[in-house]
Structure formats: structure tokens, C-alpha cells
Design an enzyme around this catalytic site. Structure first.
Site, mmCIF file in Angstrom:
data_model
loop_
_atom_site.group_PDB
_atom_site.id
_atom_site.type_symbol
_atom_site.label_atom_id
_atom_site.label_comp_id
_atom_site.label_asym_id
_atom_site.label_seq_id
_atom_site.Cartn_x
_atom_site.Cartn_y
_atom_site.Cartn_z
ATOM 1 N N LYS A 177 -0.272 -15.018 -25.813
ATOM 2 C CA LYS A 177 -1.728 -15.017 -25.917
ATOM 3 C C LYS A 177 -2.301 -15.881 -24.804
ATOM 4 C CE LYS A 177 -5.542 -16.322 -28.919
ATOM 5 N NZ LYS A 177 -5.974 -16.629 -30.283
ATOM 6 N N LYS A 231 -1.801 -10.361 -25.830
ATOM 7 C CA LYS A 231 -3.252 -10.412 -25.970
ATOM 8 C C LYS A 231 -3.870 -11.172 -24.805
ATOM 9 C CE LYS A 231 -6.696 -12.476 -28.910
ATOM 10 N NZ LYS A 231 -6.975 -13.405 -29.949
HETATM 11 C C1 PBG Z 1 -8.016 -17.314 -32.870
HETATM 12 C C2 PBG Z 1 -8.305 -15.946 -32.376
HETATM 13 C C3 PBG Z 1 -9.144 -15.594 -31.325
HETATM 14 C C4 PBG Z 1 -9.127 -14.209 -31.227
HETATM 15 C C5 PBG Z 1 -8.279 -13.742 -32.228
HETATM 16 N N1 PBG Z 1 -7.763 -14.842 -32.920
HETATM 17 C C6 PBG Z 1 -10.029 -16.447 -30.506
HETATM 18 C C7 PBG Z 1 -9.497 -17.414 -29.556
HETATM 19 O O1 PBG Z 1 -8.291 -17.573 -29.354
HETATM 20 O O2 PBG Z 1 -10.321 -18.090 -28.956
HETATM 21 C C8 PBG Z 1 -9.881 -13.396 -30.226
HETATM 22 C C9 PBG Z 1 -9.991 -11.938 -30.516
HETATM 23 C C10 PBG Z 1 -10.988 -11.215 -29.701
HETATM 24 O O3 PBG Z 1 -11.549 -11.691 -28.708
HETATM 25 O O4 PBG Z 1 -11.243 -10.062 -30.070
HETATM 26 N N2 PBG Z 1 -8.210 -17.373 -34.269
#
Ligand code: PBG
Length: 305
Positions: A177, A231
Site C-alpha cells: 500500500k 493499492k
Molecule cells: C485506511 C484506508 C485508506 C483507504 C483505504 N483504507 C486511507 C489511507 O490510507 O489514507 C483509501 C481508499 C481509497 O482512497 O479509496 N483505513
């Protein structure tokens, strides 16, 4: 002759449920996506189910936030309540996933608790993640999806689940991520601002790195992840492709909020054909090697297919 076919059952719909509202509230930067009330979430899931969607992932927006993010594991926390509602409605007919993180629940907006210097405390956080996993499993989640990028989180969660007898609950790790500017609309969706203009670069990955993503995936699999995720998706097709070549577990990709918003915004101006671009993007993510795609387009695409 098409090599790649996108199917409705490849898609996982991310859904937001907000505590204390009576009617769904639109999210301005995610046109067509709502913060759901308990009732409208049930309705939405029933409709998605009838369109052939077989999995959803829930994100909670609590009425009260605190420094620990305690609503994330409270028995009456909004995600736990919503999971019980949905489990009652759908039985085993739908895969219920829960995003497992603290950022929606902490008053400072970080994905974990802070130490006395105001920095995320990795080891204290993963203990709390274990509690969240158990609360979500008790409420009916069949897959928990840790997204906080703390080191050792998958192992801590696996052990906590097993200790409480939830050995059949699977872990889908947000393994690779990236610290991405594409999460902007999501933070509107869950009412999160990181205190003091901070960012997540201390725990999410640097987008200049590819090999590191493979290392993160290996760690998570060694700790017991059942599925792994990359991601965001589109700017990271190389990572998806490399991950596919290296691992044999199911691979998910998250087509994130900014990716969705860009399509919707350009389509709204008539600059692109939004439905066509949506299919092209999601098919490319599958072609790169993803088995499953988390996407706010799930409903649109299910309707189109
Ligand atoms: C953290 C989380 C995020 C997203 C999914 N889980 C936000 C982040 O890491 O700042 C982002 C998903 C998206 O942008 O669609 N709980």
C-alpha cells in the site's frame, strides 16, 4: 479471442456506514457514493447482491473519535453493528469484509495510536488491531482487511483471531500500500484529516519503490495472510504484474477513491466516456494479474455487465 474477461464476481464493493444518521449522505468528491445509514446500507447491499456482487468491504464513520480509536473495536461500534445487520440479512450468501484500521476512529487521523513524541506507535497499535479483528469477526466478518501498514500487523491479527477461536476468518492484507495522493476523496468519505498536516509516509510505501512492495507481500504471507492486495491500482500495474508472477494466493487490487473521482469528474464534463473508461481501467487491472478488484465502480459495472 479475448484473453481477459471482467466479471461481476471479480468485484468487491467498498461501502461507508456512518453512525447516527437517518438518511444516506452523498460524498461530494465521490459522486454516486454515499455515507450510508444502517438502513440504507442494508438496502444497498440487497441491491448489489441482486446485481451479482458477491463481496463487500465496510468502512465505518463513528460519531465519536478518541486518541485510541476505541470505536473500532467497541461491540456497538458502527461497523460491528452494521456487520450484524448484514449477516442477519444475507446469511452466508455474501462475503462480508471489514477494513481493519484505526484512522477513521482516531481523533488525530493516524492509522495507529501515538507515542509520547506524537509518532505512530507500531507495537501498541498492532495489539489494538488484534482486538479490532476479534470484534469484527464476532460481529460476522468472514474476512478482515488490515490497511494500516504497521509492521507485524498480520501476525498479531492472526494470533488474536486464532486465540478467540476464529481460525476460519481470513486475512486480506493491504500488503503493498503506497502513500498516495489518490486517497483524497476517501478521507472526505470518512471525515479524516491528519492532525498538524501530517502524512502517512512513515508507514505507507514510497511510490518510487517497486522491490519493496514484493518484500512487504512476502512478509505478510509469512505472517499468515490469505489474500494480498496492491493499492492503488492503475499507476501500479507493474507491481500487480510482479506480485502475480511471484505469489500463488489470491491477489486483490484497490482501484481507489482518486482513481474513481478522476473518471467521474472528466465524464461529468463530457471529456471522456466514463462507462467505457471504467471498463477499460478495471479490465487492465485484471489483465495485469489481479483476481479481485475493490472498486467504487462495482455497482455501475455490475449494471453494465
Ligand atoms: C485506511 C484506508 C485508506 C483507504 C483505504 N483504507 C486511507 C489511507 O490510507 O489514507 C483509501 C481508499 C481509497 O482512497 O479509496 N483505513
Amino acid at each position: 479471442m479475448a484473453e481477459t474477461r471482467l466479471g461481476v464476481d471479480d468485484l468487491i464493493a467498498p461501502l461507508f456506514v456512518r453512525e447516527g444518521i437517518e438518511r444516506p449522505e452523498p460524498i461530494v468528491s465521490l459522486p454516486g457514493v454515499m455515507q450510508h445509514s444502517r438502513a440504507s446500507l442494508r438496502q444497498e447491499v440487497a441491491e448489489l447482491r441482486s446485481l451479482g456482487i458477491s463481496a463487500v468491504i465496510l468502512f465505518g464513520v463513528p460519531a465519536h473519535k478518541d486518541p485510541e480509536g476505541s470505536q473500532a473495536w467497541a461491540t456497538d461500534g458502527i461497523v460491528q453493528v452494521a456487520l450484524r445487520d448484514l449477516r442477519d440479512d444475507v446469511g452466508d450468501d455474501l462475503v462480508l469484509m471489514a477494513d481493519l484500521c484505526l484512522d477513521e476512529y482516531t481523533s488525530h487521523g493516524h492509522c495507529g495510536v501515538l507515542d509520547d513524541r506524537g509518532q505512530p506507535d507500531n507495537d501498541a497499535t498492532i495489539e489494538l488491531y488484534g482486538q479490532v479483528a476479534v470484534a469484527q469477526a464476532e460481529a460476522g466478518a468472514s474476512i478482515v482487511a488490515p490497511s494500516g501498514m504497521m509492521d507485524g500487523q498480520v501476525l498479531a491479527i492472526r494470533e488474536a483471531l486464532d486465540d478467540e477461536g476464529f481460525d476460519e476468518v481470513a486475512v486480506m492484507a493491504y500488503a503493498a500500500k503506497y502513500a498516495s495522493a489518490l486517497y483524497g476523496p476517501f478521507r472526505d468519505a470518512v471525515d479524516v484529516t491528519i492532525e498538524g498536516g501530517g502524512d502517512r509516509k512513515g508507514y505507507q510505501q514510497d511510490y518510487r519503490n517497486a522491490r519493496e512492495a514484493l518484500e512487504e507481500i512476502r512478509f505478510d504471507l509469512a505472517e499468515g495472510a490469505d489474500l494480498v492486495m496492491v493499492k492503488p491500482a492503475l499507476a501500479y500495474l507493474d507491481i500487480i504484474s510482479r506480485a502475480r508472477a511471484e505469489v500463488d494466493v489470491p491477489l486483490a487490487a484497490y482501484h481507489v477513491s482518486g482513481e474513481y473521482a478522476m473518471i467521474k469528474a472528466a465524464a461529468e464534463r463530457g471529456w471522456i466516456d466514463g462507462d467505457a473508461v471504467a471498463l477499460e481501467h478495471l479490465t487492465a487491472i485484471k489483465r495485469a494479474g489481479a483476481d479481485l478488484i475493490l472498486t467504487y465502480l462495482a455497482r455501475d459495472v455490475a449494471e453494465a455487465l
